[in-house]
Design a protein around this motif. Structure first.
Motif, PDB file in Angstrom:
ATOM      1  N   TYR A  31       0.796  -1.229   0.000  1.00  0.00           N
ATOM      2  CA  TYR A  31       0.000   0.000   0.000  1.00  0.00           C
ATOM      3  C   TYR A  31       0.827   1.276   0.000  1.00  0.00           C
ATOM      4  O   TYR A  31       1.913   1.342   0.577  1.00  0.00           O
ATOM      5  CB  TYR A  31      -0.910   0.010   1.230  1.00  0.00           C
ATOM      6  CG  TYR A  31      -1.808  -1.188   1.304  1.00  0.00           C
ATOM      7  CD1 TYR A  31      -1.738  -2.069   2.375  1.00  0.00           C
ATOM      8  CD2 TYR A  31      -2.734  -1.445   0.305  1.00  0.00           C
ATOM      9  CE1 TYR A  31      -2.546  -3.182   2.441  1.00  0.00           C
ATOM     10  CE2 TYR A  31      -3.552  -2.567   0.367  1.00  0.00           C
ATOM     11  CZ  TYR A  31      -3.457  -3.420   1.435  1.00  0.00           C
ATOM     12  OH  TYR A  31      -4.273  -4.524   1.493  1.00  0.00           O
ATOM     13  N   ALA A  32       0.239   2.287  -0.636  1.00  0.00           N
ATOM     14  CA  ALA A  32       0.807   3.625  -0.525  1.00  0.00           C
ATOM     15  C   ALA A  32       0.610   4.138   0.903  1.00  0.00           C
ATOM     16  O   ALA A  32      -0.327   3.751   1.599  1.00  0.00           O
ATOM     17  CB  ALA A  32       0.119   4.564  -1.515  1.00  0.00           C
ATOM     18  N   MET A  33       1.513   5.010   1.283  1.00  0.00           N
ATOM     19  CA  MET A  33       1.445   5.584   2.617  1.00  0.00           C
ATOM     20  C   MET A  33       1.724   7.077   2.534  1.00  0.00           C
ATOM     21  O   MET A  33       2.448   7.542   1.655  1.00  0.00           O
ATOM     22  CB  MET A  33       2.472   4.927   3.540  1.00  0.00           C
ATOM     23  CG  MET A  33       2.234   3.448   3.730  1.00  0.00           C
ATOM     24  SD  MET A  33       3.361   2.743   4.937  1.00  0.00           S
ATOM     25  CE  MET A  33       2.846   3.569   6.447  1.00  0.00           C
ATOM     26  N   GLY A  34       1.129   7.804   3.469  1.00  0.00           N
ATOM     27  CA  GLY A  34       1.286   9.247   3.435  1.00  0.00           C
ATOM     28  C   GLY A  34       1.556   9.854   4.795  1.00  0.00           C
ATOM     29  O   GLY A  34       1.392   9.207   5.835  1.00  0.00           O
ATOM     30  N   SER A 101      -6.543   0.501  -2.234  1.00  0.00           N
ATOM     31  CA  SER A 101      -6.079  -0.026  -3.504  1.00  0.00           C
ATOM     32  C   SER A 101      -4.584  -0.241  -3.431  1.00  0.00           C
ATOM     33  O   SER A 101      -3.897   0.414  -2.646  1.00  0.00           O
ATOM     34  CB  SER A 101      -6.403   0.955  -4.633  1.00  0.00           C
ATOM     35  OG  SER A 101      -5.804   0.533  -5.849  1.00  0.00           O
ATOM     36  N   ILE A 102      -4.089  -1.157  -4.263  1.00  0.00           N
ATOM     37  CA  ILE A 102      -2.642  -1.366  -4.294  1.00  0.00           C
ATOM     38  C   ILE A 102      -1.955  -0.358  -5.213  1.00  0.00           C
ATOM     39  O   ILE A 102      -0.732  -0.324  -5.283  1.00  0.00           O
ATOM     40  CB  ILE A 102      -2.288  -2.801  -4.721  1.00  0.00           C
ATOM     41  CG1 ILE A 102      -2.804  -3.091  -6.139  1.00  0.00           C
ATOM     42  CG2 ILE A 102      -2.828  -3.814  -3.723  1.00  0.00           C
ATOM     43  CD1 ILE A 102      -2.319  -4.418  -6.679  1.00  0.00           C
ATOM     44  N   THR A 103      -2.733   0.455  -5.907  1.00  0.00           N
ATOM     45  CA  THR A 103      -2.152   1.537  -6.705  1.00  0.00           C
ATOM     46  C   THR A 103      -2.480   2.872  -6.047  1.00  0.00           C
ATOM     47  O   THR A 103      -3.534   3.024  -5.426  1.00  0.00           O
ATOM     48  CB  THR A 103      -2.673   1.534  -8.150  1.00  0.00           C
ATOM     49  OG1 THR A 103      -4.109   1.630  -8.114  1.00  0.00           O
ATOM     50  CG2 THR A 103      -2.286   0.254  -8.861  1.00  0.00           C
ATOM     51  N   MET A 104      -1.609   3.828  -6.187  1.00  0.00           N
ATOM     52  CA  MET A 104      -1.809   5.126  -5.575  1.00  0.00           C
ATOM     53  C   MET A 104      -2.986   5.838  -6.220  1.00  0.00           C
ATOM     54  O   MET A 104      -3.052   5.957  -7.440  1.00  0.00           O
ATOM     55  CB  MET A 104      -0.547   5.976  -5.698  1.00  0.00           C
ATOM     56  CG  MET A 104      -0.641   7.311  -4.969  1.00  0.00           C
ATOM     57  SD  MET A 104       0.787   8.368  -5.292  1.00  0.00           S
ATOM     58  CE  MET A 104       2.101   7.425  -4.522  1.00  0.00           C
ATOM     59  N   GLY A 105      -3.917   6.303  -5.413  1.00  0.00           N
ATOM     60  CA  GLY A 105      -5.060   7.002  -5.953  1.00  0.00           C
ATOM     61  C   GLY A 105      -4.717   8.418  -6.363  1.00  0.00           C
ATOM     62  O   GLY A 105      -3.800   9.032  -5.832  1.00  0.00           O
ATOM     63  N   SER A 106      -5.487   8.957  -7.304  1.00  0.00           N
ATOM     64  CA  SER A 106      -5.251  10.328  -7.767  1.00  0.00           C
ATOM     65  C   SER A 106      -5.617  11.340  -6.679  1.00  0.00           C
ATOM     66  O   SER A 106      -5.207  12.492  -6.721  1.00  0.00           O
ATOM     67  CB  SER A 106      -6.053  10.610  -9.030  1.00  0.00           C
ATOM     68  OG  SER A 106      -7.445  10.411  -8.787  1.00  0.00           O
ATOM     69  N   ASP A 107      -6.395  10.904  -5.701  1.00  0.00           N
ATOM     70  CA  ASP A 107      -6.773  11.772  -4.592  1.00  0.00           C
ATOM     71  C   ASP A 107      -5.891  11.529  -3.381  1.00  0.00           C
ATOM     72  O   ASP A 107      -6.350  11.628  -2.238  1.00  0.00           O
ATOM     73  CB  ASP A 107      -8.238  11.557  -4.231  1.00  0.00           C
ATOM     74  CG  ASP A 107      -8.551  10.106  -3.911  1.00  0.00           C
ATOM     75  OD1 ASP A 107      -9.612   9.843  -3.333  1.00  0.00           O
ATOM     76  OD2 ASP A 107      -7.729   9.225  -4.247  1.00  0.00           O
TER      77      ASP A 107
END
Length: 127
Positions: A31-34, A101-107
């Motif tokens: 997952y992407a992380m922020g 999602s396993i891809t980074m979302g545009s939001d």
């Protein structure tokens, strides 16, 4: 899922800090992380995001050139290097995981995108 930030503290203007975020209870590398931050009286603000492999990153305008996001999937850990800090960077810094999602979302810059959050680590910059 357990998310824990660390590394905050009190630093003088112009100084540096390195924040860490350790996550457990989910497949970290998928997952992407922020990073987000929130200061008194203000809304939560996007700082940076990193995709699951670490090959794609995005930053808030104020963070570009001063902050660096990275991750070590072997340690289930994400980092945020903070350089050239100023008083406006004083805030509670949060780590967040995008498990939608396993891809980074545009939001990616929207807090609503993220499913799991830590309790935050306080960064205070004295001028």
């Amino acid at each position: 899922v357990h998310v824990v930030e660390s590394g905050g503290g009190l630093v003088q203007a112009g100084g540096s800090l390195r924040l860490s975020c350790i996550a457990s209870g989910l497949p970290f590398s998928l997952y992407a992380m922020g990073w987000f931050r929130q200061s008194a009286g203000k809304e939560r603000e996007f700082v940076a995001v990193i995709n699951r492999s670490g090959g794609i990153t995005h930053y808030g305008d104020f963070a570009k050139g001063r902050f660096t996001i990275s991750r070590d999937n072997t340690k289930n850990t994400m980092y945020l290097q903070l350089n050239t800090l100023n008083a406006e960077d004083t805030a509670l810094y949060y780590c967040a995981i995008d498990s939608k999602s396993i891809t980074m979302g545009s939001d990616y810059y929207q807090p609503e995108r993220y499913s799991y959050w830590g309790q935050g680590t306080q960064v205070t910059v004295s001028s």
